[in-house]
Design a protein around this motif. Structure first.
Motif, PDB file in Angstrom:
ATOM      1  N   THR A 157       0.515  -1.207   0.310  1.00 26.28           N
ATOM      2  CA  THR A 157      -0.293   0.226   0.074  1.00 26.28           C
ATOM      3  C   THR A 157       0.928   1.867   0.141  1.00 26.28           C
ATOM      4  O   THR A 157       1.768   1.564   0.923  1.00 26.28           O
ATOM      5  N   VAL A 158       0.469   1.676  -0.768  1.00 31.38           N
ATOM      6  CA  VAL A 158       0.797   3.674  -1.049  1.00 31.38           C
ATOM      7  C   VAL A 158       0.391   4.699  -0.821  1.00 31.38           C
ATOM      8  O   VAL A 158      -1.055   4.342  -1.598  1.00 31.38           O
ATOM      9  N   GLY A 159       0.005   5.373   0.040  1.00 30.90           N
ATOM     10  CA  GLY A 159      -0.337   6.278  -0.720  1.00 30.90           C
ATOM     11  C   GLY A 159       0.468   7.469  -0.972  1.00 30.90           C
ATOM     12  O   GLY A 159       1.509   8.244  -0.097  1.00 30.90           O
ATOM     13  N   ARG A 160      -0.567   9.289  -0.871  1.00 30.24           N
ATOM     14  CA  ARG A 160       0.430   9.610  -1.352  1.00 30.24           C
ATOM     15  C   ARG A 160      -0.574  11.489  -1.432  1.00 30.24           C
ATOM     16  O   ARG A 160      -1.583  11.226  -1.526  1.00 30.24           O
ATOM     17  N   LEU A 161      -0.076  12.573  -0.528  1.00 32.80           N
ATOM     18  CA  LEU A 161      -0.760  13.899  -0.414  1.00 32.80           C
ATOM     19  C   LEU A 161      -0.056  14.675  -1.047  1.00 32.80           C
ATOM     20  O   LEU A 161       0.781  14.947  -0.862  1.00 32.80           O
ATOM     21  N   ASN A 209      -4.263  16.869  -3.500  1.00 30.52           N
ATOM     22  CA  ASN A 209      -4.966  16.083  -4.227  1.00 30.52           C
ATOM     23  C   ASN A 209      -4.542  14.640  -3.100  1.00 30.52           C
ATOM     24  O   ASN A 209      -3.653  14.592  -2.677  1.00 30.52           O
ATOM     25  N   LEU A 210      -5.468  13.167  -3.068  1.00 33.01           N
ATOM     26  CA  LEU A 210      -4.998  12.153  -2.141  1.00 33.01           C
ATOM     27  C   LEU A 210      -5.193  10.644  -3.187  1.00 33.01           C
ATOM     28  O   LEU A 210      -6.614  11.536  -3.414  1.00 33.01           O
ATOM     29  N   LEU A 211      -4.566  10.780  -2.990  1.00 34.32           N
ATOM     30  CA  LEU A 211      -4.079   8.934  -3.916  1.00 34.32           C
ATOM     31  C   LEU A 211      -3.590   8.057  -2.958  1.00 34.32           C
ATOM     32  O   LEU A 211      -2.712   7.968  -2.097  1.00 34.32           O
ATOM     33  N   VAL A 212      -4.384   6.946  -2.970  1.00 35.03           N
ATOM     34  CA  VAL A 212      -3.952   5.579  -2.378  1.00 35.03           C
ATOM     35  C   VAL A 212      -4.204   4.242  -3.215  1.00 35.03           C
ATOM     36  O   VAL A 212      -5.323   4.429  -4.027  1.00 35.03           O
ATOM     37  N   SER A 213      -2.903   3.531  -3.157  1.00 38.09           N
ATOM     38  CA  SER A 213      -3.429   2.763  -4.224  1.00 38.09           C
ATOM     39  C   SER A 213      -2.404   1.509  -3.108  1.00 38.09           C
ATOM     40  O   SER A 213      -1.695   1.075  -2.811  1.00 38.09           O
ATOM     41  N   HIS A 214      -3.347   0.754  -3.935  1.00 37.43           N
ATOM     42  CA  HIS A 214      -3.252  -1.155  -3.182  1.00 37.43           C
ATOM     43  C   HIS A 214      -2.532  -2.350  -3.397  1.00 37.43           C
ATOM     44  O   HIS A 214      -3.818  -2.135  -4.614  1.00 37.43           O
ATOM     45  N   LYS A 215      -1.757  -2.728  -3.640  1.00 40.53           N
ATOM     46  CA  LYS A 215      -1.637  -4.510  -4.377  1.00 40.53           C
ATOM     47  C   LYS A 215      -2.458  -5.318  -3.601  1.00 40.53           C
ATOM     48  O   LYS A 215      -1.931  -5.280  -2.608  1.00 40.53           O
ATOM     49  N   LEU A 216      -3.477  -5.458  -4.349  1.00 40.51           N
ATOM     50  CA  LEU A 216      -4.651  -6.777  -3.280  1.00 40.51           C
ATOM     51  C   LEU A 216      -3.747  -8.720  -3.447  1.00 40.51           C
ATOM     52  O   LEU A 216      -3.634  -9.074  -2.350  1.00 40.51           O
ATOM     53  N   SER A 217      -3.434  -8.490  -5.080  1.00 41.60           N
ATOM     54  CA  SER A 217      -2.466  -9.759  -5.053  1.00 41.60           C
ATOM     55  C   SER A 217      -1.887  -9.670  -6.361  1.00 41.60           C
ATOM     56  O   SER A 217      -1.813  -8.364  -7.000  1.00 41.60           O
ATOM     57  N   ALA A 218      -0.722 -10.776  -7.015  1.00 43.58           N
ATOM     58  CA  ALA A 218      -0.495 -10.011  -8.240  1.00 43.58           C
ATOM     59  C   ALA A 218      -1.544  -9.867  -9.494  1.00 43.58           C
ATOM     60  O   ALA A 218      -1.242  -9.960 -10.157  1.00 43.58           O
ATOM     61  N   ARG A 219      -2.517 -10.879  -9.099  1.00 43.42           N
ATOM     62  CA  ARG A 219      -3.311  -9.991 -10.338  1.00 43.42           C
ATOM     63  C   ARG A 219      -4.498  -8.914  -9.611  1.00 43.42           C
ATOM     64  O   ARG A 219      -5.076  -8.378 -10.769  1.00 43.42           O
TER      65      ARG A 219
END
Length: 796
Positions: free
Chosen positions: A381-385, A428-438
């Motif tokens: 998980t990565v977040g950016r403000l 600008n708020l962004l959150v990205s999460h890698k649930l799995s390889a899929r």
């Protein structure tokens, strides 16, 4: 222009005298390639990845450390291939890495995780080279990544990303004097500019509010990293964009070594520096200042009528925060002004800019800044403000000139006074999460607080207050995106975006979806749909319409979003390691476009390629339009000393105003074709190179509105046949450019000398026809003729 060329030539010969002979006798220079390797979705370091320079003896290679960093010293200067491999990830091949003596090569790379474990003998061709894969992993179609190398390489581009993009399929320029780009028949104003995740105002000198282009870019090509250009059905995070998106990224400064740059060319006299704040710190800075070369020549005594004066400044810093955080901040600003005096205009022919019957004094300034903090909340998980602010100011004063007999000035009467100021503060708020390889999901929110001060008065021949507005409003956006990989071959990108404009409460919801299917190891079939929307320029909402009783009213205040359905089908095939074929078909159905309340030809999406705002009142969202076409790209990546890019587009662009008549848009040239080819010759023992780049471009003629000559003669001013709007097609456009360059590598510095020969055939391409009331004639203004543009850059 002859004086300008002589000035450059003398300076370049003085600066580099004797270096070629010295370089011939020296040993081969080397340089360091280093950088980081991250997981494409999670942005976490890939530890133990193998990075190898191909085709070099002895073999140069290394592995990434706990932070994903690698270092390869002693790489010979020239062009090399770099391969990155890691267990569980798809291989990455960088087919063209340019290594020079004067600057380290710093690469920030991303790997995509495999879904299935491959047999040792199985080879799957997935990512032939990094630059064919866009930064935005959610883009399924119509996304063209590009590097700063391309903006420098292509003849006629002048180091300008927008002029470079005019070579891509489906793209053409509005005219030679500006860098506006027309994408698939859409207005240049439908382009969204984004810089490091921030939606920015027009980043061009002399760039008027409500437009997206100008004569000279403020974006410095020396400071850009790999970026994306999207032409249709783009992901959900891009809102308030109807036709295309420029998603640019600033590179990081060198965090280990101080490096410097000096440059002289069409865009100006330029100085730059970058490096770490200390030897132990991984913090870095990047700074650049540019000053108009025309102002330099004027100060030296060269007499240039209508001298364009401009300057710009760019700064960026990146600071690691602990093991998982990064703080970055940047600022970009520029000022420009020019004066056109009617007496300086040649009265025997029409002029692209000046008018012998008026004086004009435009002044522009733009400033923007942003600060962001990015944090890896976990390995998935990565977040950016990001917080940002911008201000654009546009002033335009003009006089009407009255002449006596023989062009002697009788009077100069003030005609217009305009001052437009627009401020924006954004979060600008962004959150990205890698649930799995899929699966990978991204969500975000963007809030823009807008403040405006618009003052516009017409003084002559009829007094009228066109704008008198001060206040504030807001534009907000929420979006979510999901990438699902069913298999290694089949990928779904889906998203939803919602926007609201507080000025009048307009709200839109926009679904986006795209599918990619890998038919074979070397070919991919893609399809995408998107509903896209954009607001009219803010200036349009505050145009005052004069009422029957003499009062004024804001009759455009209720305008909502212009909307468009995008459908795209694409086929991509890697013919060889270096040769790629891509074809796309598209259909855009536009609706809710601004038109006049009473029946007329006017259509808001025919505007946006000029220096002036749209001065129309009583507008409603009832216009429609359609753009459809087919594009073909055949591209050979730079290898074995040469490259080529062949693109062609066949399309149709029509609209209906409130009069219900279907017409051509002015951008409906029917076809666009570009051919670029470049060859590099290696000279001497230090990796010096001589390059030749050729470009040929042709399009169908633009459409314009005929002038009613008889009525113009009676009124002593141009009167157009608006009942036949955009029915008159100009002649076919053709232009050929040649760029010659020589790169000299010394032990710790690199000289680059070039000359860009634009419009080498000196073809007279029509710009526009204009009526001259003094001569009672219609004159034709032509676009840029033959123009040699010298260039010199020093890096050390």
């Amino acid at each position: 222009m002859r004086h300008l060329f002589s000035f450059f030539l003398t300076l370049l010969l003085t600066a580099t005298g004797g270096s070629a002979a010295w370089a011939q006798s020296a040993t081969l220079a080397t340089q360091t390639i280093r950088g980081t390797v991250l997981d494409d979705a999670a942005k976490a370091p890939v530890i133990g990845a193998t990075v190898v320079v191909l085709g070099v003896e002895p073999v140069l290679g290394g592995t990434t450390d706990a932070d994903g960093r690698f270092r390869l010293p002693g790489v010979p200067v020239g062009r090399v291939k770099v391969r990155v491999t890691s267990i569980g990830y798809e291989d990455l091949l960088l087919n063209e890495v340019t290594v020079t003596a004067g600057k380290e090569v710093v690469l920030n790379l991303s790997l995509t995780e495999r879904l299935t474990k491959l047999d040792e003998v199985q080879v799957v061709y997935r990512r032939s080279e990094d630059r064919t894969v866009p930064n935005n992993e959610m883009a399924s179609v119509s996304a063209r990544p590009f590097s700063p190398i391309e903006a420098n390489r292509y003849a006629g581009s002048l180091g300008d990303p927008a002029r470079m993009a005019q070579n891509f399929a489906g793209v053409s320029g509005a005219n030679d004097t500006r860098n506006d780009i027309v994408v698939r028949g859409n207005s240049p104003a439908s382009l969204l500019w984004r810089l490091d995740g921030v939606n920015i105002p027009n980043p061009n000198h002399f760039g008027a509010q409500g437009t997206t282009g100008g004569p000279v870019s403020m974006l410095n090509n020396n400071l850009l990293a790999k970026s994306d250009f999207l032409t249709g059905a783009f992901p959900a995070e891009y809102a308030n964009a109807l036709g295309s998106v420029f998603d640019l990224r600033l590179r990081k400064g060198n965090d280990e070594k101080h490096e410097y740059l000096g440059q002289l060319g069409f865009n100006g006299l330029e100085l730059g520096a970058e490096g770490p704040y200390s030897k132990k710190s991984k913090s870095s800075y990047l700074v650049n200042y540019r000053y108009s070369i025309f102002s330099v020549l004027k100060a030296m005594g060269y007499d240039i009528a209508g001298t364009p004066e401009y300057q710009d400044f760019t700064f960026k810093t990146d600071v690691p925060v602990g093991q998982r955080g990064t703080f970055s901040a940047w600022t970009l600003g520029g000022r420009s002004n020019i004066t056109f005096l009617g007496q300086d205009v040649d009265s025997t022919k029409a002029d692209v800019y000046g008018d012998e019957n008026s004086n004009s004094r435009p002044k522009f300034s733009t400033g923007m800044a942003a600060a962001s903090y990015e944090h890896r909340l976990s390995d998935r998980t990565v977040g950016r403000l990001t917080l940002s602010a911008s201000r654009t100011t546009q002033r335009f004063d003009s006089d009407t000139i009255l002449y006596r007999t023989g062009r002697k000035v009788l009077a100069e009467i003030p005609a217009e006074r305009n001052k437009f100021v627009q401020d924006k503060i954004s979060a600008n708020l962004l959150v990205s999460h890698k649930l799995s390889a899929r699966d990978n999901v991204t969500a975000g929110a963007i809030v823009d607080l807008l403040q405006y001060d618009y003052q516009g008065v017409q003084l002559y021949p009829v007094a009228q207050t066109e704008r008198d507005a001060r206040g504030s409003t807001a534009l907000s956006q929420l979006y979510a995106q999901w990438k699902h990989r069913f298999t290694d071959q089949l990928t779904l990108n889906a998203g939803l975006s919602a926007s609201r404009f507080e000025l009048n409460g307009s709200t839109v919801v926009e679904p986006r979806a795209g599918l990619q299917y890998q038919l074979t190891p070397a070919s991919t079939l893609s399809a995408a749909y998107g509903l896209h929307s954009s607001l009219s320029p803010l200036l349009t909402y505050f145009y005052q319409s004069r009422q029957a009783d003499g009062s004024y009213a804001l009759t455009n205040r209720g305008l909502g979003f212009t909307r468009s359905h995008h459908f795209v089908l694409a086929y991509d095939r890697q013919l060889t390691d270096n040769l790629r074929l891509r074809t796309e078909g598209y259909y855009q159905a536009l609706f809710d476009a601004p038109v006049e309340r009473t029946p007329s030809y006017f259509y808001g999406l025919t505007e946006g390629a000029d220096f002036a705002p749209t001065n129309k009142g009583n507008l409603v969202n009832e216009g429609t339009g359609r753009n459809y076409g087919v594009e073909l790209t055949l591209e050979r990546a730079f290898a074995q000393g040469y490259y080529f890019l062949l693109t062609t587009s066949i399309f149709d662009s029509k609209y209906e105003g409130s009069d219900g008549v279907e017409r051509n848009t002015p951008f409906n040239t029917r076809y666009v074709a570009n051919a670029l080819v470049g060859r590099e010759f290696r000279l001497g023992q230090r990796g010096n190179t001589f390059t030749v780049s050729l470009k040929a471009a042709t399009t169908g003629g633009r459409y314009s509105t005929p002038i009613n000559f008889e009525a113009s003669s009676q009124n002593r001013a141009a009167v157009f046949r608006y009942d036949r709007a955009f029915s008159q097609q100009q002649d076919q456009y053709f232009r050929a450019d040649v760029k010659l360059g020589y790169k000299i590598n010394r032990a710790r510095l690199t000289h680059e000398i070039a000359v860009d020969l634009q419009n080498v055939s000196n073809r007279e391409n029509v710009f526009q026809q204009a009526y001259n009331p003094r001569t009672n004639q219609i004159g034709t203004a032509y676009q840029q003729g033959f123009l040699p543009v010298p260039f010199y850059r020093l890096t050390f």
